[in-house]
Design a protein around this motif. Structure first.
Motif, PDB file in Angstrom:
ATOM      1  N   LYS A 277       0.835  -1.206   0.000  1.00 15.04           N
ATOM      2  CA  LYS A 277       0.000   0.000   0.000  1.00 15.04           C
ATOM      3  C   LYS A 277       0.868   1.253   0.000  1.00 15.04           C
ATOM      4  CE  LYS A 277      -3.550   0.370   2.855  1.00 15.04           C
ATOM      5  NZ  LYS A 277      -4.331   0.557   4.107  1.00 15.04           N
ATOM      6  N   SER A 280       2.972   1.740  -3.241  1.00 20.50           N
ATOM      7  CA  SER A 280       2.118   2.244  -4.320  1.00 20.50           C
ATOM      8  C   SER A 280       1.776   3.708  -4.100  1.00 20.50           C
ATOM      9  CB  SER A 280       0.841   1.409  -4.400  1.00 20.50           C
ATOM     10  OG  SER A 280       0.023   1.828  -5.461  1.00 20.50           O
ATOM     11  N   CYS A 285       8.549   2.265  -7.364  1.00 22.70           N
ATOM     12  CA  CYS A 285       8.660   0.999  -8.074  1.00 22.70           C
ATOM     13  C   CYS A 285       9.923   0.242  -7.679  1.00 22.70           C
ATOM     14  CB  CYS A 285       8.647   1.250  -9.586  1.00 22.70           C
ATOM     15  SG  CYS A 285       7.043   1.859 -10.187  1.00 22.70           S
ATOM     16  N   ASN A 302      -1.126   1.419 -13.941  1.00 22.42           N
ATOM     17  CA  ASN A 302      -0.641   0.570 -12.850  1.00 22.42           C
ATOM     18  C   ASN A 302       0.613  -0.207 -13.237  1.00 22.42           C
ATOM     19  OD1 ASN A 302      -1.842   0.717 -10.298  1.00 22.42           O
ATOM     20  ND2 ASN A 302      -2.239  -1.475 -10.268  1.00 22.42           N
ATOM     21  N   CYS A 304       4.770   0.037 -13.617  1.00 22.98           N
ATOM     22  CA  CYS A 304       5.919   0.839 -13.201  1.00 22.98           C
ATOM     23  C   CYS A 304       6.684   1.410 -14.389  1.00 22.98           C
ATOM     24  CB  CYS A 304       6.855  -0.016 -12.343  1.00 22.98           C
ATOM     25  SG  CYS A 304       6.327  -0.144 -10.618  1.00 22.98           S
ATOM     26  N   VAL A 332       7.663  -1.575  -5.350  1.00 23.11           N
ATOM     27  CA  VAL A 332       6.641  -2.463  -5.906  1.00 23.11           C
ATOM     28  C   VAL A 332       7.272  -3.680  -6.570  1.00 23.11           C
ATOM     29  CG1 VAL A 332       4.841  -2.654  -7.660  1.00 23.11           C
ATOM     30  CG2 VAL A 332       4.945  -0.634  -6.196  1.00 23.11           C
ATOM     31  N   GLN A 364      -0.855  -5.282  -6.605  1.00 23.43           N
ATOM     32  CA  GLN A 364      -0.601  -3.846  -6.550  1.00 23.43           C
ATOM     33  C   GLN A 364      -1.918  -3.084  -6.614  1.00 23.43           C
ATOM     34  OE1 GLN A 364       1.883  -2.310  -9.635  1.00 23.43           O
ATOM     35  NE2 GLN A 364       1.750  -0.202  -8.914  1.00 23.43           N
ATOM     36  N   MET A 367      -2.444   2.544  -8.450  1.00 24.89           N
ATOM     37  CA  MET A 367      -1.433   3.534  -8.097  1.00 24.89           C
ATOM     38  C   MET A 367      -1.983   4.954  -8.188  1.00 24.89           C
ATOM     39  SD  MET A 367       2.430   4.016  -9.616  1.00 24.89           S
ATOM     40  CE  MET A 367       2.805   2.278  -9.437  1.00 24.89           C
ATOM     41  N   THR A 370      -3.968   5.541  -4.876  1.00 26.85           N
ATOM     42  CA  THR A 370      -3.150   5.609  -3.662  1.00 26.85           C
ATOM     43  C   THR A 370      -2.165   6.776  -3.721  1.00 26.85           C
ATOM     44  OG1 THR A 370      -1.649   3.970  -4.650  1.00 26.85           O
ATOM     45  CG2 THR A 370      -3.341   3.155  -3.138  1.00 26.85           C
ATOM     46  N   TYR A 371      -1.556   7.001  -4.895  1.00 29.44           N
ATOM     47  CA  TYR A 371      -0.568   8.070  -5.025  1.00 29.44           C
ATOM     48  C   TYR A 371      -1.210   9.433  -4.793  1.00 29.44           C
ATOM     49  CZ  TYR A 371       3.242  10.886  -7.001  1.00 29.44           C
ATOM     50  OH  TYR A 371       4.250  11.801  -7.174  1.00 29.44           O
ATOM     51  N   GLY A 431      -6.148   1.070  -0.851  1.00 27.56           N
ATOM     52  CA  GLY A 431      -4.790   0.555  -0.822  1.00 27.56           C
ATOM     53  C   GLY A 431      -4.679  -0.857  -0.290  1.00 27.56           C
TER      54      GLY A 431
END
Length: 524
Positions: A277, A280, A285, A302, A304, A332, A364, A367, A370-371, A431
């Motif tokens: 979590k 991400s 990555c 999603n 990297c 990740v 994963q 992203m 969560t980002y 996440g």
């Protein structure tokens, strides 16, 4: 149509909407109790006016919070029955405590507070409000205990394929729960503080624009005026808004300090308990110590390979995770093989997974959610705190600037901590995917206590039924949101007179001090 995806959207929409009510109830309730405490200690009518005005808005929000929260419990049984079977032996205790202890305490004493004006002894009346507020905080604790067990399962044994609680103390004292609880309470006080600040700023600005209050050109200090022809627009009215603004601003600033402290503790726990979590959330990555301030590329893919960090702070990610500046944090690409080795590369075969049986698992989380969720949470939290500091500085001389732009900004600023709280909640829940109950990675922890989201949905509910309930609940909640906003805006614009109509002598209405009072006059 995918019933799991539709079910997640349904629960997400209803939960986020309900969560808009929760922090305002927790934070505003505390501030109203402080205001009434000041009235009890001083006997000053100004504090009574403040208590009744903010208390009315508190009640409107509380009622909507109860109405929207009930739906969550129905969804557990109707849309997520397999999830309910899996967690039922654990959730039963904290949710029963929340209903039988906290909610009854909260609702009973709130009722006594509503109907007790002029009927209960002043000290007793103050006590029942504090009991109601404490009840709401206890209620929040038990709810977060249940949610935190999903984030970090403890205190159970697997018996016949299901976790059964063997240590209620471990469940109630879960370190994840305490970190999340203190973080949530601090965020709630920030919401309550911003609410006071924004509305009080508006009323002080109206007094400036209407020419009631002026400013001494030499000293810059406010000259408080009065408008006898307008009910409630007297000197006490100015003091209500000025004191409310200052209290709200200080509450927001102090709360932000605790939000930062508890957030740091929570982040370190997340790195231990749900490393994927947090990796991400940072767009990390590869292993490293750098915190990504800005990452560009296609986060929605999603993948990297599609993202590139452009602004990084060396050592900060290591500090957030480990408390130092030089320990590499796994990214990740490192974590995915570890998750696959522990939990498998594909979902198990069997009826429990239905059409998902044997599908490859993507460990994963999204992203992009969560980002940006992590950054929205921090960014709007900082904006709210900065606005509160600015308000404390600019109102030192007793009023606000006569600027329409700043007045509107203050009102819109109420949304900042709401957005921060909501973004944090979405980040925390999204996440966790693909798990609805995340595994405990601690080597000394419990093996096998996790549940994939794909296995949690009710097998008897079709995608069409789920879609219908999603649309229906979204529409109903949308209507409720309109009504709540209209009520809060109407009573906010009305000022103190909207909560104390007896101030308007021309339109007399029985009050709580009269024997012929309508007991609901304060509530509605």
């Amino acid at each position: 149509m995918d019933p799991v995806l539709i079910g997640r959207w349904q629960f997400g929409i209803t939960t986020v909407y309900h969560f808009w009510m929760v922090p305002l109830t927790l934070g505003l309730g505390l501030l109203v109790a402080i205001l009434q405490t000041m009235y009890h200690r001083t006997g000053n009518e100004m504090w009574l006016r403040a208590t009744k005005f903010w208390g009315k808005l508190y009640l409107i929000n509380f009622i909507m919070g109860v109405a929207t929260g009930i739906v969550q419990e129905f969804q557990f049984g109707m849309a997520w029955s397999e999830y309910s079977r899996f967690v039922g032996d654990v959730f039963g205790a904290p949710l029963a405590m929340e209903a039988l202890i906290a909610f009854f305490l909260e609702s009973t004493f709130l009722g006594l507070w509503i109907f007790g004006w002029g009927r209960l002894n002043r000290k007793v009346h103050l006590g029942v409000l504090w009991a109601a507020v404490i009840g709401s905080w206890i209620s929040a604790y038990f709810i977060i205990v249940a949610n935190s067990w999903m984030q970090h399962p403890v205190g159970v044994e697997i018996i016949d394929g299901r976790p059964q609680m063997v240590d209620v103390g471990a469940v109630l004292m879960n370190n994840t729960a305490w970190a999340a609880y203190t973080h949530t309470l601090a965020g709630s006080v920030a919401v309550g503080g911003a609410f006071l600040l924004g509305i009080a700023w508006y009323h002080l600005w109206r007094r400036r624009v209407d020419g009631i209050d002026t400013v001494d050109e030499k000293t810059g200090r406010v000259i408080v005026g009065s408008a006898p022809e307008v009910p409630g627009r007297d000197e006490k009215d100015h003091t209500v808004w000025y004191k409310s603004l200052r209290i709200g601003a200080w509450a927001a600033v102090i709360a932000f300090v605790f939000v930062a402290i508890t957030g740091d503790i929570q982040a370190k726990l997340m790195y231990e308990q749900q490393p994927m979590k947090m990796a991400s959330a940072e767009g990390a990555c590869h292993d490293g110590t750098e915190f990504s301030v800005l990452t560009i590329g296609n986060l929605a893919s999603n993948e990297c390979n599609d993202v590139t960090p452009v602004i990084e702070i060396p050592g900060l990610l290591s500090f957030l995770a480990n408390g130092d500046f030089d320990t590499d944090v796994p990214g990740v690409n490192t974590l995915i093989p570890e998750y696959q080795e522990k939990y498998g590369t594909h979902l198990p075969e069997g009826d429990q997974y239905g059409a998902y049986s044997g599908q490859e698992v993507d460990y994963q989380p999204l992203m992009i959610v969560t980002y940006w969720g992590f950054r929205l949470m921090i960014g709007f939290g900082v904006l709210g705190a900065a606005a509160a500091v600015y308000a404390l500085i600019v109102t030192r001389k007793g009023t606000v600037p006569r600027s329409k732009f700043l007045s509107r900004l203050a009102l819109w600023g109420i949304a900042a901590p709401f957005i921060a709280n909501s973004a944090g909640w979405v980040f925390t829940e999204m996440g966790r995917q693909p798990f609805v109950v995340a595994p405990n990675p601690d080597p000394s922890g419990i093996d096998g206590v996790f549940l994939y989201t794909a296995a949690a949905i009710s097998p008897s509910v079709s995608a069409a039924e789920m879609l219908f309930s999603l649309i229906a609940l979204t529409l109903i909640y949308g209507v409720l949101m309109v009504f709540e906003l209209k009520l809060i805006m109407a009573y906010s614009r009305g000022g103190v007179v909207s909560a104390m109509p007896e101030i308007d002598k021309a339109n007399y209405k029985p009050t709580v001090d009269k024997s012929d009072d309508d007991v609901l006059s304060f509530a509605y």
